[in-house]
Design a protein around this motif. Structure first.
Motif, PDB file in Angstrom:
ATOM      1  N   GLY A 167       0.767  -1.232   0.000  1.00 32.37           N
ATOM      2  CA  GLY A 167       0.000   0.000   0.000  1.00 32.37           C
ATOM      3  C   GLY A 167       0.798   1.281   0.000  1.00 32.37           C
ATOM      4  O   GLY A 167       0.332   2.297   0.525  1.00 32.37           O
ATOM      5  N   THR A 168       1.980   1.273  -0.593  1.00 30.53           N
ATOM      6  CA  THR A 168       2.784   2.486  -0.632  1.00 30.53           C
ATOM      7  C   THR A 168       3.665   2.461  -1.880  1.00 30.53           C
ATOM      8  O   THR A 168       3.822   1.424  -2.525  1.00 30.53           O
ATOM      9  N   ASN A 169       4.259   3.611  -2.188  1.00 27.75           N
ATOM     10  CA  ASN A 169       4.925   3.815  -3.476  1.00 27.75           C
ATOM     11  C   ASN A 169       6.345   4.345  -3.269  1.00 27.75           C
ATOM     12  O   ASN A 169       6.655   5.482  -3.636  1.00 27.75           O
ATOM     13  N   PRO A 170       7.242   3.554  -2.657  1.00 29.74           N
ATOM     14  CA  PRO A 170       8.573   4.057  -2.323  1.00 29.74           C
ATOM     15  C   PRO A 170       9.418   4.433  -3.524  1.00 29.74           C
ATOM     16  O   PRO A 170      10.374   5.208  -3.392  1.00 29.74           O
ATOM     17  N   ALA A 171       9.102   3.930  -4.711  1.00 26.13           N
ATOM     18  CA  ALA A 171       9.862   4.300  -5.903  1.00 26.13           C
ATOM     19  C   ALA A 171       9.722   5.786  -6.204  1.00 26.13           C
ATOM     20  O   ALA A 171      10.523   6.338  -6.968  1.00 26.13           O
ATOM     21  N   VAL A 172       8.739   6.433  -5.604  1.00 25.71           N
ATOM     22  CA  VAL A 172       8.532   7.875  -5.773  1.00 25.71           C
ATOM     23  C   VAL A 172       8.773   8.626  -4.469  1.00 25.71           C
ATOM     24  O   VAL A 172       9.407   9.683  -4.453  1.00 25.71           O
ATOM     25  N   SER A 173       8.270   8.096  -3.360  1.00 27.56           N
ATOM     26  CA  SER A 173       8.195   8.873  -2.124  1.00 27.56           C
ATOM     27  C   SER A 173       9.460   8.862  -1.286  1.00 27.56           C
ATOM     28  O   SER A 173       9.664   9.768  -0.473  1.00 27.56           O
ATOM     29  N   ALA A 177       9.445  14.478 -12.548  1.00 24.00           N
ATOM     30  CA  ALA A 177       9.096  15.660 -11.764  1.00 24.00           C
ATOM     31  C   ALA A 177       9.003  15.333 -10.278  1.00 24.00           C
ATOM     32  O   ALA A 177       8.543  16.156  -9.493  1.00 24.00           O
ATOM     33  N   GLY A 178       9.439  14.146  -9.879  1.00 21.71           N
ATOM     34  CA  GLY A 178       9.306  13.726  -8.491  1.00 21.71           C
ATOM     35  C   GLY A 178      10.326  14.365  -7.584  1.00 21.71           C
ATOM     36  O   GLY A 178      11.528  14.373  -7.860  1.00 21.71           O
ATOM     37  N   ALA A 179       9.848  14.911  -6.466  1.00 16.39           N
ATOM     38  CA  ALA A 179      10.748  15.546  -5.504  1.00 16.39           C
ATOM     39  C   ALA A 179      11.648  14.525  -4.814  1.00 16.39           C
ATOM     40  O   ALA A 179      12.781  14.836  -4.443  1.00 16.39           O
ATOM     41  N   GLY A 180      11.154  13.299  -4.631  1.00 18.14           N
ATOM     42  CA  GLY A 180      11.931  12.295  -3.909  1.00 18.14           C
ATOM     43  C   GLY A 180      13.287  12.021  -4.521  1.00 18.14           C
ATOM     44  O   GLY A 180      14.243  11.703  -3.801  1.00 18.14           O
ATOM     45  N   SER A 181      13.401  12.154  -5.840  1.00 15.09           N
ATOM     46  CA  SER A 181      14.679  11.885  -6.503  1.00 15.09           C
ATOM     47  C   SER A 181      15.758  12.886  -6.122  1.00 15.09           C
ATOM     48  O   SER A 181      16.947  12.615  -6.301  1.00 15.09           O
ATOM     49  N   LEU A 182      15.354  14.036  -5.591  1.00 15.38           N
ATOM     50  CA  LEU A 182      16.304  15.105  -5.287  1.00 15.38           C
ATOM     51  C   LEU A 182      16.833  15.053  -3.861  1.00 15.38           C
ATOM     52  O   LEU A 182      17.921  15.558  -3.584  1.00 15.38           O
TER      53      LEU A 182
END
Length: 890
Positions: A399-405, A672-677
């Motif tokens: 239930g979560t999306n760590p590849a982004v978050s 455009a994901g902030a998590g990558s930064l």
């Protein structure tokens, strides 16, 4: 025979930690209507824009409907057998710490309990952590250091009974709007003062008495300065401190040493002496003070120290656990608190017990689990590091999306790609599901059955009001069935969520002589029928003693000596400082109408309209320094990754800082994901990562052309420098752009049109290669899709085309002739960008109301309803009025 009238089901909103009650009804035609539950004490009938749109998120489009193995459909039996076999084999070959669960605040408490019991009790590893680690782990750690247990002392009523409310790192108007409306009502009715401490000028600032726009990372110094001021002003409650606390002299001596003068604190925090003095004097004077803090405090490499710096000031003045006073952590996830109760964090056991010998032995006996984990597991950032190293070889994500978050999300994606065995349970496809060896369809909101706990410790029921689609199953059942296949069937003999809840409650009171405040033993024997009708209640719910909504006000704390602990904390600044190479400090956070990585809210047109594409907010002086103007496409680069977003220049940003929303995943935009930064730098106590500050370089992309695709189709563009998309009625809008020569851009963009399924296509290409326009008309004569390519910033208006897509109106000859212009052949009203998502009110409607004489936010509300529900759009409406007055004065 008449259809039986639809009945309303009482349930709970699945978004933030406010825990609003919802009444949901499914009509005979399948239409879902939701409204706020007037009898739920958290919201008393109110819902925010996201909550009001819940019925629009319930379609099965995009839902996972059957298990998959290796991307191919499979039976539940085959999928569960494979999961159990792989985990069992991995444990046998490499030990229990070679497997892990990464779970979610979206799980219900019963789901969380079963997952935690399986991993810690019967796999024998502490390797279960949650995305709530990214949300409130520093609050948990701060509570435990100060109080001995993870306890939020107050209730929402304290916001209405306080004389002063200090909001720290919390854009409450957008992130917890129902609480914010309760606060504003108190401000209006009883004169409550509101102070906002935030590096950004957010919507919350618009209706406060003082905004302290501190520099990032200076919270500890600010509150150490307050503690020193309280002592100098004689506001310390010496009898309370002496009788009920320890460590005060160490804490205040450190604070005094750091605070040489008011001027020193003001300069270091980026404030004026006058505003700093005003804050300190107000806090000293107002006994009924509540300090509300959220992600701006928690999501820091020093978040736990920030929490304790706040708590120190409340302990020093005995402002805790009494009406209208106390430190108050508000959570971002709907069941972050429930996860904390059942041990969903890697460093805790269930029922607020710890990894000490006595608690380990106690839980082991209760569960009859001799192989129970005997040490904490890996916290989220460390867990994915271990996946990358190969020491975790089997991972189950729920239930979560760590590849982004996650921070350094690019490294997380590489880790998932290299992991030997990945299981993902979810309701829909995400950026993370693409890495799943086994994909399991889970029940979603509206189908789930269990309990959640909100930020004020209130337990509420989440009840199903519709069947799960396809073969989707409840999370607790999926975990239970894997446990059975792993040989632990006797310990997981649950027939339903009520069985799990009873066990959870029984564990909370097991050998609990009052040392643990979390005690819900009063419901340990709850019947199935009483579970069904369970009304919202605060914990503790002990079998003995009077019910208590507020805690700790009696001076008794769940520590070994019964005293609260002051914690001496020191200012440390930000974890990574800006430099000449990366001169801007990037912040991240939520938008008003979106949730997490947009898997639900991104599919609702009225929620997408307010902020339809990713944007980077930057101060005017910084924009001028880097040659940026509104609408430019910018590359944002940190030491960990890059992202792209459109520039939005605003005086709300402090110079030297920028803001990028957290929500955009690969489902809605290209990179455009902030998590990558963000850096994988964590608080040394809580393990919570720093998601509020990372040094970046911002540079303008030389965009040669822009494209606009309006279509019914759900596609993922490829081959573009940047694209983003948002949902509209009847389809999608795609924003495209490129840096190559214009004619190359046309070739790329023109390849997007659907070559089949339409009866007619009209197109126009500029002979110079600078523009291209095309539209496809279906067999019924309605617009199917339209594509426009032009030099940058020269795209036509889209309002008319969007109305054609939404209504699927048969086009007249005049319409067909006008298609490629993008302009209606006859004048037409357009709502414009949605400002009030609750009532679908656009900026053009508000501008018209202002032109007709509406001069206040309340007048606009009376005329259009805008701003009259959750109120989170009031700040934008106020800006309309302000700009209108400026224009009138020119």
């Amino acid at each position: 025979m008449q259809d039986k009238p639809a009945t309303e089901v009482r349930t709970t909103c699945p978004y933030c930690g406010v825990g609003c009650g919802v009444l949901a009804r499914v009509a005979a035609d399948g239409q879902i209507a939701v409204r706020g539950d007037p009898d739920h004490p958290a919201n008393v009938g109110k819902l925010c824009s996201k909550g009001m749109a819940l019925g629009e998120t319930m379609g099965i489009e995009g839902r996972l409907l059957e298990p998959e193995i290796g991307g191919q459909p499979a039976s539940w039996a085959a999928a569960l057998d494979l999961v159990a076999d792989k985990f069992t084999e991995t444990i046998a070959q490499h030990g229990p710490d070679a497997v892990a669960f990464y779970v979610s605040g979206q799980l219900l408490t019963e789901d969380y309990y079963v997952a935690n019991k399986l991993m810690k009790g019967f796999v024998g590893s502490g390797n279960i952590d949650t995305n709530s680690r990214l949300c409130m782990a520093s609050s948990v750690a701060g509570h435990r250091r100060a109080f001995g247990e993870d306890v939020v002392p107050g209730t929402y009523e304290d916001l209405e009974e306080a004389d002063l409310v200090v909001l720290v790192g919390s854009n409450t108007a957008w992130c917890h709007p129902i609480l914010y409306q309760r606060l504003l009502a108190a401000r209006s009715e009883r004169g409550t003062k509101v102070i906002v401490i935030d590096p950004r000028r957010t919507a919350t600032v618009e209706e406060c008495d003082l905004h302290l726009q501190i520099d990032p990372g200076t919270d500890v110094l600010l509150f150490n300065g307050l503690l020193a001021h309280l002592e100098a002003a004689g506001r310390i409650d010496r009898p309370f401190v002496s009788a009920f606390t320890t460590g005060f002299e160490d804490a205040v001596s450190v604070a005094r040493a750091e605070v040489s003068s008011l001027e020193h604190v003001a300069l270091a925090c980026g404030l004026s002496v006058a505003e700093l003095r005003h804050f300190y004097e107000l806090f000293a004077a107002k006994e009924r003070t509540v300090t509300v803090y959220s992600q701006g405090v928690n999501q820091s490499a020093h978040g736990t120290d920030k929490v304790n710096a706040i708590i120190n000031c409340h302990l020093a003045t005995d402002r805790i656990g009494r009406p209208g006073m106390g430190p108050f952590s508000v959570t971002g996830q709907p069941n972050a608190m429930g996860g904390r109760e059942v041990g969903g964090l890697a460093n805790q056991l269930a029922a607020h017990m710890d990894f000490n010998a006595a608690d380990i032995e106690r839980v082991s006996r209760f569960w009859n689990a001799p192989d129970i984990a005997r040490k904490p597991g890996l916290k989220a950032v460390d867990m994915f590091d271990a996946v990358a190293r190969g020491s975790i070889k089997a991972l189950w994500i729920m239930g979560t999306n760590p590849a982004v978050s996650m921070p350094d999300a690019g490294a997380v994606r590489k880790a998932l790609n290299s992991c030997a065995f990945v299981v993902v349970s979810d309701v829909t496809r995400t950026d993370t599901t693409r890495y799943a060896d086994v994909l399991l369809p889970a029940a979603g909101w509206g189908e789930k059955d269990g309990t959640v706990t909100n930020s004020e410790r209130r337990v509420s029921r989440q009840r199903p009001f519709m069947p799960a689609p396809g073969e989707a199953r409840a999370d607790w059942r999926i975990i239970r069935d894997v446990a059975h296949r792993m040989g632990h069937g006797e310990a997981f003999a649950y027939a339903g969520p009520a069985d799990i809840f009873r066990e959870h409650a029984a564990l909370s009171t097991f050998e609990n002589d009052g040392a643990r405040l979390f005690d819900i033993g009063d419901v340990a024997d709850i019947s199935n029928s009483r579970y069904e009708t369970f009304a919202p209640r605060h914990w503790p719910m002990a079998r003995t003693g009077a019910p208590r909504a507020r805690l700790l006000g009696d001076g008794r704390f769940p520590t070994a000596d019964g005293r609260a602990r002051f914690v001496a904390v020191r200012h440390a600044g930000v974890a990574l400082a800006t430099s000449q190479a990366r001169p801007i400090g990037l912040n991240s956070g939520r938008l008003r109408d979106q949730w997490h990585t947009m898997t639900r809210t991104g599919h609702v047109p009225r929620l997408a309209s307010n902020a339809p594409e990713p944007s980077l907010e930057i101060a005017p002086s910084d924009a001028a320094a880097y040659g940026l103007v509104d609408g430019d496409l910018a590359e944002i680069a940190s030491a960990f990754g890059t992202a792209r977003a459109k520039i939005r220049i605003t005086a709300d940003q402090k110079p030297g800082t920028a803001f990028l929303p957290m929500h955009w995943s690969g489902q809605f935009a290209a990179n455009a994901g902030a998590g990558s930064l963000f850096a994988p730098v964590v608080d040394p106590v809580s393990g919570q990562p720093e998601l509020k500050h990372v040094p970046v370089r911002i540079s303008r992309e030389a965009v040669a052309w822009s494209g606009l695709l309006i279509t019914r189709r759900d596609i993922r563009p490829v081959g573009f420098v940047h694209w983003s998309r948002h949902k509209v009625e009847g389809g999608w809008v795609y924003e495209l752009c490129g840096t190559e020569l214009a004619d190359q851009g046309i070739l790329l963009a023109s390849g997007l049109l659907d070559p089949v399924g339409h009866a007619q296509m009209v197109e126009y290409a500029d002979r110079r290669g600078y523009g291209y326009r095309a539209a496809a008309i279906d067999e019924d004569g309605a617009l199917k899709e339209a594509l426009f390519v032009a030099p940058s910033r020269q795209l036509p208006s889209r309002d008319w085309l969007l109305s054609l897509l939404a209504t699927r109106t048969q086009l007249s000859l005049a319409d067909r002739l006008a298609l490629l212009s993008g302009r209606s052949p006859v004048p037409m009203p357009a709502a414009g960008r949605i400002i009030c998502a609750c009532f679908n009110v656009g900026e053009n409607q508000i501008a018209e109301a202002v032109a007709r004489g509406s001069a206040t936010v309340d007048e606009i509300g009376r005329n259009l309803q805008a701003g009259t529900n959750c109120g989170s759009c009031r700040s934008e409406i106020r800006k309309f009025l302000h700009e209108d007055r400026l224009q009138a004065a020119e």
